[in-house]
Write a protein that holds these residues in place. Structure first.
Motif, PDB file in Angstrom:
ATOM      1  N   MET A   1     119.883 -12.711  21.438  1.00  0.00           N
ATOM      2  CA  MET A   1     121.004 -12.548  22.327  1.00  0.00           C
ATOM      3  C   MET A   1     122.117 -13.518  21.919  1.00  0.00           C
ATOM      4  O   MET A   1     121.868 -14.677  21.626  1.00  0.00           O
ATOM      5  N   LYS A   2     123.337 -13.030  21.896  1.00  0.00           N
ATOM      6  CA  LYS A   2     124.490 -13.824  21.492  1.00  0.00           C
ATOM      7  C   LYS A   2     124.792 -14.885  22.554  1.00  0.00           C
ATOM      8  O   LYS A   2     124.686 -14.637  23.748  1.00  0.00           O
ATOM      9  N   LYS A   3     125.186 -16.082  22.086  1.00  0.00           N
ATOM     10  CA  LYS A   3     125.540 -17.177  22.983  1.00  0.00           C
ATOM     11  C   LYS A   3     126.981 -17.599  22.715  1.00  0.00           C
ATOM     12  O   LYS A   3     127.335 -17.929  21.583  1.00  0.00           O
ATOM     13  N   CYS A   4     127.795 -17.576  23.776  1.00  0.00           N
ATOM     14  CA  CYS A   4     129.194 -17.970  23.681  1.00  0.00           C
ATOM     15  C   CYS A   4     129.421 -19.234  24.494  1.00  0.00           C
ATOM     16  O   CYS A   4     129.022 -19.310  25.650  1.00  0.00           O
ATOM     17  N   LEU A   5     130.074 -20.201  23.902  1.00  0.00           N
ATOM     18  CA  LEU A   5     130.427 -21.440  24.574  1.00  0.00           C
ATOM     19  C   LEU A   5     131.936 -21.437  24.757  1.00  0.00           C
ATOM     20  O   LEU A   5     132.669 -21.115  23.818  1.00  0.00           O
ATOM     21  N   VAL A   6     132.404 -21.758  25.956  1.00  0.00           N
ATOM     22  CA  VAL A   6     133.837 -21.786  26.242  1.00  0.00           C
ATOM     23  C   VAL A   6     134.223 -23.184  26.683  1.00  0.00           C
ATOM     24  O   VAL A   6     133.606 -23.757  27.576  1.00  0.00           O
ATOM     25  N   CYS A   7     135.263 -23.732  26.050  1.00  0.00           N
ATOM     26  CA  CYS A   7     135.765 -25.062  26.384  1.00  0.00           C
ATOM     27  C   CYS A   7     136.829 -24.935  27.468  1.00  0.00           C
ATOM     28  O   CYS A   7     137.809 -24.224  27.275  1.00  0.00           O
ATOM     29  N   LEU A   8     136.644 -25.627  28.570  1.00  0.00           N
ATOM     30  CA  LEU A   8     137.609 -25.578  29.670  1.00  0.00           C
ATOM     31  C   LEU A   8     138.121 -26.975  29.976  1.00  0.00           C
ATOM     32  O   LEU A   8     137.337 -27.917  30.106  1.00  0.00           O
ATOM     33  N   ASP A   9     139.447 -27.086  30.107  1.00  0.00           N
ATOM     34  CA  ASP A   9     140.043 -28.353  30.524  1.00  0.00           C
ATOM     35  C   ASP A   9     140.991 -28.172  31.707  1.00  0.00           C
ATOM     36  O   ASP A   9     141.678 -29.099  32.101  1.00  0.00           O
ATOM     37  N   GLY A  10     141.029 -26.964  32.256  1.00  0.00           N
ATOM     38  CA  GLY A  10     141.903 -26.684  33.383  1.00  0.00           C
ATOM     39  C   GLY A  10     143.253 -26.122  32.996  1.00  0.00           C
ATOM     40  O   GLY A  10     144.014 -25.680  33.846  1.00  0.00           O
ATOM     41  N   SER A  11     143.566 -26.103  31.709  1.00  0.00           N
ATOM     42  CA  SER A  11     144.855 -25.569  31.253  1.00  0.00           C
ATOM     43  C   SER A  11     144.810 -24.046  31.223  1.00  0.00           C
ATOM     44  O   SER A  11     143.742 -23.434  31.168  1.00  0.00           O
ATOM     45  N   GLN A  12     145.989 -23.435  31.240  1.00  0.00           N
ATOM     46  CA  GLN A  12     146.067 -21.973  31.142  1.00  0.00           C
ATOM     47  C   GLN A  12     145.447 -21.454  29.849  1.00  0.00           C
ATOM     48  O   GLN A  12     144.699 -20.479  29.883  1.00  0.00           O
ATOM     49  N   PRO A  13     145.730 -22.077  28.686  1.00  0.00           N
ATOM     50  CA  PRO A  13     145.088 -21.578  27.466  1.00  0.00           C
ATOM     51  C   PRO A  13     143.559 -21.627  27.529  1.00  0.00           C
ATOM     52  O   PRO A  13     142.887 -20.744  27.004  1.00  0.00           O
ATOM     53  N   SER A  14     143.002 -22.631  28.200  1.00  0.00           N
ATOM     54  CA  SER A  14     141.538 -22.691  28.277  1.00  0.00           C
ATOM     55  C   SER A  14     140.995 -21.550  29.137  1.00  0.00           C
ATOM     56  O   SER A  14     139.955 -20.970  28.815  1.00  0.00           O
ATOM     57  N   PHE A  15     141.699 -21.195  30.217  1.00  0.00           N
ATOM     58  CA  PHE A  15     141.238 -20.077  31.041  1.00  0.00           C
ATOM     59  C   PHE A  15     141.477 -18.734  30.333  1.00  0.00           C
ATOM     60  O   PHE A  15     140.722 -17.788  30.535  1.00  0.00           O
ATOM     61  N   ARG A  16     142.495 -18.666  29.468  1.00  0.00           N
ATOM     62  CA  ARG A  16     142.657 -17.456  28.646  1.00  0.00           C
ATOM     63  C   ARG A  16     141.498 -17.336  27.657  1.00  0.00           C
ATOM     64  O   ARG A  16     141.025 -16.231  27.366  1.00  0.00           O
ATOM     65  N   ALA A  17     141.020 -18.471  27.144  1.00  0.00           N
ATOM     66  CA  ALA A  17     139.844 -18.458  26.261  1.00  0.00           C
ATOM     67  C   ALA A  17     138.622 -17.942  27.013  1.00  0.00           C
ATOM     68  O   ALA A  17     137.824 -17.174  26.467  1.00  0.00           O
ATOM     69  N   LEU A  18     138.485 -18.332  28.276  1.00  0.00           N
ATOM     70  CA  LEU A  18     137.375 -17.842  29.098  1.00  0.00           C
ATOM     71  C   LEU A  18     137.476 -16.333  29.287  1.00  0.00           C
ATOM     72  O   LEU A  18     136.489 -15.609  29.141  1.00  0.00           O
ATOM     73  N   GLU A  19     138.678 -15.854  29.595  1.00  0.00           N
ATOM     74  CA  GLU A  19     138.887 -14.405  29.747  1.00  0.00           C
ATOM     75  C   GLU A  19     138.549 -13.672  28.453  1.00  0.00           C
ATOM     76  O   GLU A  19     137.929 -12.610  28.475  1.00  0.00           O
ATOM     77  N   GLY A  29     125.535  -8.393  27.512  1.00  0.00           N
ATOM     78  CA  GLY A  29     124.519  -9.281  28.055  1.00  0.00           C
ATOM     79  C   GLY A  29     124.471 -10.631  27.368  1.00  0.00           C
ATOM     80  O   GLY A  29     123.513 -11.381  27.529  1.00  0.00           O
ATOM     81  N   ALA A  30     125.493 -10.962  26.593  1.00  0.00           N
ATOM     82  CA  ALA A  30     125.537 -12.266  25.928  1.00  0.00           C
ATOM     83  C   ALA A  30     125.583 -13.373  26.968  1.00  0.00           C
ATOM     84  O   ALA A  30     126.045 -13.169  28.086  1.00  0.00           O
ATOM     85  N   GLN A  31     125.124 -14.529  26.593  1.00  0.00           N
ATOM     86  CA  GLN A  31     125.146 -15.688  27.477  1.00  0.00           C
ATOM     87  C   GLN A  31     126.474 -16.418  27.323  1.00  0.00           C
ATOM     88  O   GLN A  31     126.954 -16.611  26.204  1.00  0.00           O
ATOM     89  N   VAL A  32     127.036 -16.843  28.446  1.00  0.00           N
ATOM     90  CA  VAL A  32     128.280 -17.610  28.432  1.00  0.00           C
ATOM     91  C   VAL A  32     128.003 -18.975  29.043  1.00  0.00           C
ATOM     92  O   VAL A  32     127.433 -19.076  30.132  1.00  0.00           O
ATOM     93  N   LEU A  33     128.410 -20.001  28.332  1.00  0.00           N
ATOM     94  CA  LEU A  33     128.306 -21.371  28.817  1.00  0.00           C
ATOM     95  C   LEU A  33     129.706 -21.966  28.829  1.00  0.00           C
ATOM     96  O   LEU A  33     130.355 -22.050  27.782  1.00  0.00           O
ATOM     97  N   ALA A  34     130.195 -22.346  30.011  1.00  0.00           N
ATOM     98  CA  ALA A  34     131.494 -22.998  30.141  1.00  0.00           C
ATOM     99  C   ALA A  34     131.268 -24.503  30.161  1.00  0.00           C
ATOM    100  O   ALA A  34     130.438 -24.998  30.927  1.00  0.00           O
ATOM    101  N   VAL A  35     132.008 -25.215  29.320  1.00  0.00           N
ATOM    102  CA  VAL A  35     131.824 -26.657  29.166  1.00  0.00           C
ATOM    103  C   VAL A  35     133.139 -27.381  29.428  1.00  0.00           C
ATOM    104  O   VAL A  35     134.187 -26.977  28.924  1.00  0.00           O
ATOM    105  N   THR A  36     133.055 -28.436  30.213  1.00  0.00           N
ATOM    106  CA  THR A  36     134.182 -29.341  30.413  1.00  0.00           C
ATOM    107  C   THR A  36     133.747 -30.729  29.969  1.00  0.00           C
ATOM    108  O   THR A  36     132.688 -31.203  30.380  1.00  0.00           O
TER     109      THR A  36
END
Length: 139
Positions: A1-19, A29-36
């Protein structure tokens, strides 16, 4: 299963990365991990009793950012895990990606602190250099 890590810092570009990660995950069904990454965990001159209060205050924003990511995932019917850690952003994200066996890292092209970009170079550029997997930089 694919695993995606998303970096979040609260900025608009970081939330666009999440989207973008959510769009890529879709129905796969890939796994998503959001990291701050919490950079402000430097201990300053305070009594022991004050350190707990300072620590709680420092974690308020990361917890808020990750709660927003959880709500965004829930509204799209996507499962997500969240994690916050102290450290230098690029190095900490690369370490977590190795630990988690991430296939891709999603990060915004610019974070909240443009001054840091001018002085030290951007987190996304550094992450591209040291990441153990593909890095998707989202504008």
């Amino acid at each position: 299963m694919k695993k995606c890590l998303v970096c979040l810092d609260g900025s608009q570009p970081s939330f666009r990365a999440l989207e973008r990660a959510f769009d890529e995950v879709g129905c796969s069904g890939a796994q998503v991990l959001a990291v701050t990454v919490v950079e402000a965990l430097s201990f300053f001159d305070c009594d022991v009793k004050d350190c707990d209060t300072a620590f709680a205050s420092i974690l308020r924003e990361p917890k808020k950012i990750l709660a927003e990511a959880e709500e965004m995932a829930r509204s799209r019917g996507i499962a997500i895990r969240t994690r916050y850690e102290p450290g230098r952003p690029a190095e900490t994200v690369a370490r977590i990606a190795r630990e988690e066996g991430a296939d891709e890292i999603y990060i915004g092209s610019r974070g909240k602190d443009d001054v840091e970009h001018l002085l030290l170079g951007s987190v996304s550029m550094r992450l591209i250099q040291i990441a153990p997997c593909t890095v998707v930089v989202v504008r």
